[in-house]
Design a protein around this motif. Sequence first.
Motif, PDB file in Angstrom:
ATOM      1  N   GLY A 281      35.844  31.021  22.370  1.00 17.94           N
ATOM      2  CA  GLY A 281      34.482  30.530  22.185  1.00 17.94           C
ATOM      3  C   GLY A 281      33.849  29.872  23.389  1.00 17.94           C
ATOM      4  O   GLY A 281      32.707  29.452  23.330  1.00 17.94           O
ATOM      5  N   LYS A 282      34.561  29.785  24.506  1.00 15.53           N
ATOM      6  CA  LYS A 282      34.026  29.158  25.713  1.00 15.53           C
ATOM      7  C   LYS A 282      33.882  30.208  26.810  1.00 15.53           C
ATOM      8  O   LYS A 282      34.762  31.045  26.996  1.00 15.53           O
ATOM      9  N   GLU A 283      32.785  30.121  27.562  1.00 15.43           N
ATOM     10  CA  GLU A 283      32.547  31.065  28.641  1.00 15.43           C
ATOM     11  C   GLU A 283      33.670  30.981  29.677  1.00 15.43           C
ATOM     12  O   GLU A 283      34.127  29.885  30.016  1.00 15.43           O
ATOM     13  N   ALA A 284      34.111  32.135  30.155  1.00 16.76           N
ATOM     14  CA  ALA A 284      35.245  32.176  31.075  1.00 16.76           C
ATOM     15  C   ALA A 284      34.889  32.906  32.363  1.00 16.76           C
ATOM     16  O   ALA A 284      34.137  33.870  32.350  1.00 16.76           O
ATOM     17  N   LYS A 285      35.422  32.427  33.455  1.00 18.06           N
ATOM     18  CA  LYS A 285      35.287  33.085  34.752  1.00 18.06           C
ATOM     19  C   LYS A 285      36.520  33.947  35.006  1.00 18.06           C
ATOM     20  O   LYS A 285      37.522  33.855  34.297  1.00 18.06           O
ATOM     21  N   ALA A 286      36.480  34.750  36.044  1.00 18.06           N
ATOM     22  CA  ALA A 286      37.578  35.669  36.367  1.00 18.06           C
ATOM     23  C   ALA A 286      38.885  34.934  36.626  1.00 18.06           C
ATOM     24  O   ALA A 286      39.965  35.450  36.333  1.00 18.06           O
ATOM     25  N   SER A 287      38.818  33.726  37.145  1.00 15.25           N
ATOM     26  CA  SER A 287      40.029  32.986  37.503  1.00 15.25           C
ATOM     27  C   SER A 287      40.612  32.168  36.348  1.00 15.25           C
ATOM     28  O   SER A 287      41.654  31.543  36.502  1.00 15.25           O
ATOM     29  N   THR A 288      39.966  32.192  35.183  1.00 13.47           N
ATOM     30  CA  THR A 288      40.456  31.432  34.033  1.00 13.47           C
ATOM     31  C   THR A 288      41.803  31.967  33.580  1.00 13.47           C
ATOM     32  O   THR A 288      42.013  33.176  33.521  1.00 13.47           O
ATOM     33  N   ASN A 289      42.739  31.069  33.277  1.00 11.87           N
ATOM     34  CA  ASN A 289      44.063  31.491  32.822  1.00 11.87           C
ATOM     35  C   ASN A 289      44.024  31.926  31.364  1.00 11.87           C
ATOM     36  O   ASN A 289      43.397  31.277  30.536  1.00 11.87           O
ATOM     37  N   VAL A 290      44.721  33.030  31.080  1.00  7.51           N
ATOM     38  CA  VAL A 290      44.825  33.571  29.728  1.00  7.51           C
ATOM     39  C   VAL A 290      46.236  33.298  29.225  1.00  7.51           C
ATOM     40  O   VAL A 290      47.208  33.477  29.958  1.00  7.51           O
TER      41      VAL A 290
ATOM     42  N   MET B 193      48.221  33.974  33.457  1.00  7.21           N
ATOM     43  CA  MET B 193      47.704  35.094  34.202  1.00  7.21           C
ATOM     44  C   MET B 193      46.176  34.974  34.240  1.00  7.21           C
ATOM     45  O   MET B 193      45.560  34.571  33.262  1.00  7.21           O
ATOM     46  N   ARG B 194      45.589  35.368  35.346  1.00  2.00           N
ATOM     47  CA  ARG B 194      44.139  35.348  35.503  1.00  2.00           C
ATOM     48  C   ARG B 194      43.478  36.324  34.537  1.00  2.00           C
ATOM     49  O   ARG B 194      44.036  37.369  34.215  1.00  2.00           O
ATOM     50  N   LEU B 195      42.297  35.969  34.080  1.00  2.00           N
ATOM     51  CA  LEU B 195      41.561  36.800  33.133  1.00  2.00           C
ATOM     52  C   LEU B 195      41.297  38.194  33.680  1.00  2.00           C
ATOM     53  O   LEU B 195      41.545  39.187  32.994  1.00  2.00           O
ATOM     54  N   ASP B 196      40.825  38.300  34.916  1.00  2.52           N
ATOM     55  CA  ASP B 196      40.503  39.620  35.457  1.00  2.52           C
ATOM     56  C   ASP B 196      41.742  40.507  35.562  1.00  2.52           C
ATOM     57  O   ASP B 196      41.691  41.704  35.259  1.00  2.52           O
ATOM     58  N   LYS B 197      42.870  39.936  35.924  1.00  2.00           N
ATOM     59  CA  LYS B 197      44.102  40.726  36.002  1.00  2.00           C
ATOM     60  C   LYS B 197      44.575  41.155  34.614  1.00  2.00           C
ATOM     61  O   LYS B 197      44.994  42.290  34.418  1.00  2.00           O
TER      62      LYS B 197
ATOM     63  N   ALA C  72      36.181  43.935  35.891  1.00  2.19           N
ATOM     64  CA  ALA C  72      36.531  42.790  35.045  1.00  2.19           C
ATOM     65  C   ALA C  72      35.991  41.499  35.662  1.00  2.19           C
ATOM     66  O   ALA C  72      35.480  40.633  34.953  1.00  2.19           O
ATOM     67  N   LYS C  73      36.073  41.377  36.983  1.00  4.50           N
ATOM     68  CA  LYS C  73      35.556  40.194  37.671  1.00  4.50           C
ATOM     69  C   LYS C  73      34.041  40.110  37.531  1.00  4.50           C
ATOM     70  O   LYS C  73      33.499  39.047  37.223  1.00  4.50           O
ATOM     71  N   GLU C  74      33.349  41.218  37.712  1.00  5.83           N
ATOM     72  CA  GLU C  74      31.894  41.232  37.589  1.00  5.83           C
ATOM     73  C   GLU C  74      31.450  40.846  36.179  1.00  5.83           C
ATOM     74  O   GLU C  74      30.538  40.049  36.004  1.00  5.83           O
ATOM     75  N   VAL C  75      32.094  41.434  35.164  1.00  8.17           N
ATOM     76  CA  VAL C  75      31.732  41.158  33.774  1.00  8.17           C
ATOM     77  C   VAL C  75      31.946  39.682  33.446  1.00  8.17           C
ATOM     78  O   VAL C  75      31.093  39.041  32.827  1.00  8.17           O
ATOM     79  N   SER C  76      33.069  39.121  33.871  1.00  2.00           N
ATOM     80  CA  SER C  76      33.339  37.717  33.567  1.00  2.00           C
ATOM     81  C   SER C  76      32.406  36.786  34.343  1.00  2.00           C
ATOM     82  O   SER C  76      31.960  35.771  33.809  1.00  2.00           O
TER      83      SER C  76
END
Length: 89
Positions: free
Chosen positions: A32-41, A1-5, A19-23
């Motif tokens: 420990g790694k920077e994540a974008k909104a589309s990163t899978n969780v 699932m996408r991080l923002d969702k 959530a998208k803006e914050v990421s």
Amino acid sequence: MRLDKFLKVSRLIKRRTMAKEVSDQGRILINGKEAKASTNVKVGDELTIRLGQRMVTARVDLIQDTTRKDAAAEMYTIIKEERIGSPEF
């Protein structure tokens, strides 16, 4: 699932656009790694979120596409919550 969702469904952040803006500002780390909104969780991932003067670290316990408000807290476990930066008077 996408991080923002995930952040929206779990109610760690109330709106998906927020959530998208914050990421996208680099204020969320996954393991420990920077994540974008589309990163899978995935289950077991550790999220570190900086929201204003708070730093919240949570572990992903469950992935669901939708959930009721009262069941949303079952999707994660808060590991640590701390205030960062104290105002000087």
